[in-house]
Design an enzyme around this catalytic site. Structure first.
Site, short mmCIF file in Angstrom:
data_model
loop_
_atom_site.label_atom_id
_atom_site.label_comp_id
_atom_site.label_asym_id
_atom_site.label_seq_id
_atom_site.Cartn_x
_atom_site.Cartn_y
_atom_site.Cartn_z
N LYS A 76 26.90 39.00 6.60
CA LYS A 76 27.77 37.94 6.09
C LYS A 76 29.10 38.57 5.70
O LYS A 76 29.12 39.68 5.14
CB LYS A 76 27.11 37.25 4.90
CG LYS A 76 27.85 36.02 4.38
CD LYS A 76 27.04 35.30 3.29
CE LYS A 76 27.76 34.08 2.73
NZ LYS A 76 26.96 33.37 1.72
N SER A 151 26.38 28.34 2.07
CA SER A 151 27.55 28.98 2.61
C SER A 151 27.23 30.02 3.69
O SER A 151 28.13 30.41 4.43
CB SER A 151 28.32 29.67 1.49
OG SER A 151 27.56 30.75 0.96
N SER A 175 22.62 29.03 -0.85
CA SER A 175 23.40 29.42 0.33
C SER A 175 22.65 30.21 1.39
O SER A 175 23.14 30.38 2.50
CB SER A 175 24.64 30.21 -0.09
OG SER A 175 25.62 29.34 -0.60
#
EC number: 6.3.5.7
Lengths: 486, 479
Positions: A76, A151, A175
Site C-alpha cells: 500500500k 482505503s 480499511s
C-alpha cells in the site's frame, strides 16, 4: 500462475516449477496489461522487483529461502519505501521519495518478498471507496463501474483481479476488511501494536494497524508471520511473542464458541447480507463450533466516536505537511501564512480537509470535553463491551460491511452514508482487537464477506477459524471474469 | 499608597542527556545546521517518537530535589501550532499530567530572610528548532539541530514580590539543576531561559492583570526586565490606564521591551494526549533508586560548609550556590590547607577578577589547584598577602604556577632574621631624626609612626620582608 495462492506459489518455487523471475515477470505483465482499467497501482517498481526476484532465485538455489522468498507482494502506498515515491494517495506527497523504509516492508523484504509496486488508496487512508485518491478511483474487478472499497482499495482490487498474489494494507476503521469483502479476498487487521507502525504514514495513530491481504487465510498467516513483531522504534508496538500462525491453522475448531452480537444484525440491515453471514456461521457450526448470542450495547456509538477520535488525531498528524520541508509547496509564496494556506489548500483533497476541520473543531477550547473526551469515554465502553463478550466466547462474527460494492460516485456527496460503510468494522479499531474478513459468497454477482473478531493477540485463532471455513468452502477461490483472473 | 508586585516564573531547563527527547540524535551546540537532525526530528511522514528514559530520570530527579510528587503515569500531549521551526506542527509536551507535581524551593535573601517559593509543577517537553533570519536574502533558514532537545519547564506559583526574590529564586534553581547534574547551566548557550509573569496591585486587592516577559537568558537581564516592567505597569495604572494581558519581549542591549502579542492573538493549542506515546511509568523502585543516587543539594552543601569549614552562613551561602563555585572552593581549600583563606580568595580576588572580565568560574584562568598552591604559600609564610596578589595576577596572566612565579620573580619573603636585622639596623642608623621622634612619642603615636620604618624596610626588600618578623624586629630595635 496468477490463480495460485501464495502458499501454492511458495511450493512451486521450492519445487523449481518456475523461478521468482518468471513469477515476477508474469505479474508485472498482468499489471501492465490490465491495471490501466483497474488503476490499482500508483507506482510499479519493475526494475527493483526483478532485481529482488533474481536475488530470491539465488537464495532459493543456495537453500537459503525465507518465509516469503521470491513471492511478489504489492505494498500500500502508505508505507515508506526508500528511493521510491510514497504518495499516500495525495497530491501533497506526489513528489515525496521516502529516504527510509517502513518496518513492515523491511521485515517482508528480509524474508525474501519481491515488491511489485505501491498500491492506490484513499488519500491519507481517509475513505471507504478509494474515490478520494489523487490518482483517481480504483475500479472493482467484479464490476468496473463499482468501487473496490477503501482505503486499501488498490490492494484489494489488484488481489481480486489476480494482479498480485499478496498485498499489505492498513486498517484504521475497516480499511483492510471492507475492501477485502468487496473484492472477494481475505484480509486481517491484527491486534493494535502487533505490527509496527514505523514508516507507515499516520492517519489516526491510536487506530492505525497494518495487516496482510491475500486470497486465503493461510496466505494471510504466512504474511503475518513475517510482518508481526515488536519494534523498538514504535512505542505502541507491543513486546508480545509472535504466535505460530501457520501452525495454528491446523487446530481443531470443534468446541469453539462463536458469539453473534445482535447489534451486527440490526433490523435495518439488508436481509441478503444478514443471511449470507448467518450461512457462513452455520457452516462453522457444521464443523463443530457452538453459537451463542451476545450483546455489544455501546457499539452503536462507534461510528460517532470514531469520527471524533480519528479526525482529531489526523488533524495533528497532518500538520507536518506544511510545505516547509517536504511535499507539495505552492508556487511563489508571498509570506509564511500564504505558504501554509496555499500549500495545504492545494495539496489536500476535500475529504482530508473535511476531517482536519472536524478534528480541529473537536479539540478546540470549549468543545474538547463535549467531543474528544466524550468520544474517549465511549471508546472505553466499547472496549469493555468486547471484554465482557470475550469472557463467554472465543470469537465474534457478523457481516464485514452492510452492503456490497456500490457504484462509483454513488456516495460522493454524502459523507455520512459513506462513513456508515464501516459501521461493523470501526468498533474493532476502537477496541484494538484483531479481526479478519473472509469471502462468504455473492449477492447479485457481487462478493460479500464475513468478519471474525478475536481477543487480543488471538490472530492465530481467527486465522484458524477462517482457514477451516475455507477448507470446507470455495467462495474464496472465486475470481472475477476481468483480466482472465479465473 | 504603595504598589505590591507579584511575580511568577516559568523556567525552561535544558537537560544534558546524551540524545534528544524522542530520537537518538545527539545534543550538540555549534554543529553545522541540520547535521544533528534525524528522520524523527525532521518530522518525516511515518516516523514515530520513542521517549528517552534518561530525560525522564533527570526530570524525576529534579522533582525529588524540590520535594515534589512524582507522577507515576505522566502523559505527553500534543500542543498544536504552525511554525517553520516546529517540524511536526505540534510540540510534544505535558499538560494535564506532568511528571513533577507541586514542590517547594527555599531561598535566602541578602537580608538573611528566608522565603519559600512554591512550584506549581514541572513538565517534560521537546524544544523547537531555530529560525535563521540572516544570510538568506529575505528568506528564512531553518536549523533543526535543537528540535527535540529535552527541556523541563518549571512553573512557579506567583510567590515573588520583587526582582531580588525572582533572581534569587532563579539562581537557586540554577544551583539545584547543576548540583544534581541534569543541566549544564550555561546561560550563554540558553541552557536556562526564563519567562517572567508580572502584575502589580494595591495591598489587599485581588491580583492585577499580568504580562509575560519571555525568553530572558541571564540573571542580570531578568533583574532589569522586571524593574522595567514593574515601572511601566505602575506608570500605566497611575495614569489611569489599564494593563493589557500580553506577551512582551525584552531587549537587553537597549534595555527596552515591546509587546509581542496580546491575549486576543493567543493560539488555541488544541492539546490532546499524544497517541504515539504511552504514559510514562515511574515505579516506587525507580523513585527509591533515584533517591539513593541523589547528589548533594545546595542546601545540604551549605550546611556542610558551615559545619566542616566553619564558614559563616553568608560565606557558605555564596560558595554553595553554584556547583562550579562550590567545587572550585573545595578543591582550593584542600590544596591550600586553609578553608577560610580559600573562601576569602574565591569570594574576593577571584570573584572580582572573573566579574571584571565577565568570565565563568569554570573558565577561570587560575585553576583551583593553583589558587590552593598560592594559599599554601601564604599560609606557610613564604609570601605576604600583598605579594600573593601580585602572584595571583601573574598566574591569571598565564605566567605559570604560583611556586614557579615566586621562584622566577624572587618573591619569597625574607625570613632570614640575620639579613632582615641588617636592613633594619641600616634604616635606624640612616634615619636618626625619625628614630628620635619615634622614641619621644606616646604608645598611640608610636603605632602610627612605626609605619615609616616598615615602609622603608619594605622598600629595601622589595616587599619581601615578613611583616610579622619585621614588626617584631623594629619594635625591639627602636625601644
Amino acid at each position: 500462475m496468477h490463480t495460485k495462492t501464495l502458499t501454492e506459489l511458495k511450493a512451486g518455487l521450492a519445487n523449481r516449477d518456475f523461478s521468482s523471475r518468471e513469477l515476477t515477470e508474469h505479474f508485472l505483465a498482468r499489471i501492465q496489461q490490465y491495471d490501466g482499467d483497474l488503476n490499482s497501482f500508483v507506482t510499479v517498481t519493475d526494475t527493483q522487483a526483478l532485481a529482488q526476484a533474481d536475488a530470491a532465485d539465488a537464495a532459493i538455489a543456495a537453500g537459503k529461502a525465507g518465509l516469503l522468498t521470491g513471492l511478489p507482494i504489492a505494498h500500500k502506498d502508505i508505507f515508506c519505501t526508500e528511493g521510491v515515491r510514497t504518495s499516500c494517495g495525495s497530491k501533497m506527497l506526489d513528489n515525496f521519495i521516502a529516504p527510509y523504509t517502513a518496518t513492515v516492508v523491511e521485515k517482508m523484504a528480509a524474508e525474501g518478498a519481491v515488491m511489485l509496486g505501491k498500491t492506490n488508496m484513499d488519500e491519507f487512508a481517509m475513505g471507504s471507496s478509494n474515490e478520494t485518491s489523487y490518482y483517481g478511483p480504483v475500479k472493482n474487478p467484479w464490476d468496473l463501474e463499482r468501487v473496490p472499497g477503501g482505503s486499501s482499495g488498490g490492494a484489494a482490487a489488484c488481489l481480486g483481479a489476480r494482479l498480485a498474489p499478496g498485498a499489505t494494507g492498513t486498517d484504521t476503521g475497516g480499511s483492510i476488511r471492507q475492501p477485502a469483502a468487496l473484492n472477494n479476498i481475505t484480509g486481517l487487521k491484527p491486534t493494535y501494536g502487533r505490527v509496527s507502525r514505523w514508516g507507515m504514514i499516520a492517519f489516526a495513530s491510536s487506530l492505525d494497524q497494518a495487516g496482510p491481504m491475500a486470497q486465503s487465510a493461510e496466505d494471510c498467516a504466512l504474511m503475518l508471520q513475517a510482518m508481526a513483531g515488536h519494534d523498538h522504534r514504535d512505542s505502541t508496538s507491543l513486546n508480545e511473542k509472535v504466535g505460530d500462525y501457520l501452525g495454528a491453522l491446523k487446530d481443531d475448531i470443534s468446541g469453539l464458541t462463536i458469539g453473534i452480537p445482535e447489534e451486527f444484525f440490526p433490523d435495518t440491515l439488508d436481509g441478503a447480507i444478514a443471511d449470507n453471514s448467518r450461512d457462513a456461521i452455520r457452516e462453522l457450526e457444521k464443523l463443530g463450533a457452538k453459537v451463542v448470542s451476545v450483546s455489544l450495547p455501546s457499539i452503536k456509538l462507534s461510528v460517532p466516536a470514531y469520527y471524533v477520535i480519528a479526525p482529531a488525531e489526523a488533524s495533528a498528524n497532518l500538520s507536518r505537511f506544511d510545505g516547509v520541508r517536504f511535499g507539495h509547496r505552492c508556487d511563489d509564496p508571498q509570506d509564511l501564512e500564504d505558504l501554509y494556506k496555499r500549500s495545504r489548500s492545494e495539496g489536500f483533497g476535500d475529504e482530508v480537509k473535511r476531517r482536519i476541520l472536524v478534528g480541529a473543531y473537536a479539540l478546540s477550547a470549549g468543545y474538547y470535553d463535549a467531543y474528544y473526551r466524550r468520544a474517549q469515554q465511549v471508546r472505553r465502553l466499547i472496549r469493555d463491551d468486547f471484554a465482557r463478550a470475550f469472557e463467554k466466547v472465543d470469537v465474534l462474527m457478523g457481516p464485514t460491511a452492510p452492503e456490497t460494492a456500490f457504484k462509483l460516485g454513488a456516495k460522493k456527496d454524502d459523507p455520512v452514508s459513506m462513513y456508515m460503510a464501516d459501521v461493523f468494522t470501526i468498533g474493532v479499531n476502537l477496541a484494538g482487537l484483531p479481526a479478519l474478513s473472509m469471502p462468504t459468497g455473492f449477492i447479485n454477482g457481487l462478493p460479500t464477506g464475513t468478519q471474525i473478531i478475536g481477543n487480543y493477540f488471538r490472530e492465530g485463532q481467527i486465522l484458524n477459524v477462517a482457514h477451516k471455513y475455507q477448507q470446507a468452502t470455495d467462495w474464496h477461490k472465486q475470481a472475477p471474469a476481468f483480466g482472465g483472473a479465473q | 499608597m504603595s504598589w505590591e508586585v507579584v511575580i511568577g516564573l516559568e523556567v525552561h531547563v535544558q537537560l544534558n542527556t546524551a540524545s534528544k527527547l524522542f530520537s537518538g540524535s545527539k545534543l550538540s551546540t555549534g554543529a553545522e545546521p541540520n547535521t544533528q537532525a534525524s528522520l524523527v526530528d525532521l518530522g518525516l511522514p511515518g516516523t514515530l517518537p520513542v521517549v528517552n528514559r534518561e530525560a525522564v530520570r533527570k526530570a524525576a530527579l529534579f522533582g525529588l530535589a524540590i520535594n515534589a510528587d512524582i507522577c507515576r503515569h505522566s502523559v505527553f500531549e500534543r500542543k498544536n501550532y504552525f511554525y517553520p521551526d516546529l517540524p511536526k506542527g505540534y510540540q510534544t509536551t505535558q499538560l494535564a499530567e506532568p511528571i513533577v507535581g507541586a514542590g517547594v524551593v527555599e531561598i535566602q535573601l541578602e537580608s538573611g530572610e528566608k522565603k519559600n517559593v512554591r512550584i506549581h509543577h514541572a513538565h517534560l517537553e521537546e524544544d523547537a528548532g531555530k529560525s535563521l533570519h540572516e544570510d538568506f536574502h529575505g528568506m528564512t533558514g531553518i536549523d533543526l539541530n535543537r528540535a527535540g532537545t529535552p527541556l523541563i519547564e518549571v512553573v512557579s506559583e506567583p510567590d515573588m514580590a520583587n526582582a531580588e526574590e525572582a533572581v534569587t529564586f532563579a539562581r537557586k534553581l540554577h544551583a539545584i539543576v547543576t548540583s544534581i547534574g541534569i543541566c549544564d547551566g550555561d546561560m550563554s548557550q540558553g541552557n536556562m531561559r526564563f519567562d517572567v509573569n508580572i502584575s502589580v496591585r494595591k495591598p489587599g486587592e485581588p491580583l492585577g492583570t499580568r504580562t509575560e516577559t519571555k525568553n530572558l537568558n541571564s540573571f542580570r537581564f531578568m533583574e532589569k526586565a522586571i524593574a522595567l516592567e514593574v515601572e511601566r505597569q505602575i506608570d500605566v495604572l497611575e495614569d489611569g490606564g489599564e494593563i493589557v494581558q500580553e506577551t512582551r519581549l525584552y531587549n537587553g542591549d537597549t534595555h527596552t521591551a515591546r509587546s509581542m502579542r496580546s491575549k486576543e492573538d493567543a493560539n488555541d493549542y488544541r492539546y490532546f494526549p499524544c497517541p504515539d506515546l504511552l504514559p510514562v511509568a515511574i515505579t516506587d523502585a525507580d523513585i527509591e533508586e533515584l533517591k539513593a543516587a541523589m547528589p548533594e543539594l545546595p542546601d545540604s552543601r551549605k550546611a556542610r560548609f558551615i559545619n566542616d569549614y566553619q564558614l559563616s552562613e553568608y560565606d557558605a551561602d555564596l560558595l554553595s550556590g553554584s556547583i562550579a563555585t562550590a567545587a572550585f572552593f573545595e578543591a582550593a581549600a584542600k590544596a591550600g590547607g586553609d578553608a577560610k583563606l580559600a573562601a576569602n580568595w574565591v569570594m574576593g580576588e577571584l570573584a572580582a577578577k572573573l566579574n571584571a572580565e565577565e568570565k565563568d568560574i569554570a573558565g577561570s584562568p587560575v585553576s583551583a589547584e593553583q589558587l590552593g598552591q598560592l594559599i599554601a604559600r601564604l599560609k606557610d609564610g613564604t609570601i605576604s598577602s600583598k605579594i600573593a596578589k601580585q602572584v595571583f595576577e601573574a598566574c591569571w596572566a598565564g605566567e605559570g604556577n604560583p611556586d614557579d612565579i615566586i621562584e622566577a620573580k624572587g618573591l619569597k619573603q625574607m625570613s632570614d632574621t640575620g639579613e632582615l636585622e641588617k636592613i633594619v639596623d641600616d634604616i635606624i642608623a640612616n634615619n636618626a631624626a625619625q628614630v628620635d621622634d619615634y622614641r619621644n612619642s606616646d604608645d598611640a603615636k608610636k603605632k602610627k609612626k612605626i609605619g615609616f620604618f616598615v615602609g622603608q624596610a619594605m622598600k629595601a626588600t622589595q616587599g619581601k620582608a615578613n611583616p610579622q618578623q619585621l614588626n617584631k624586629l623594629l619594635q625591639e630595635k627602636l625601644q
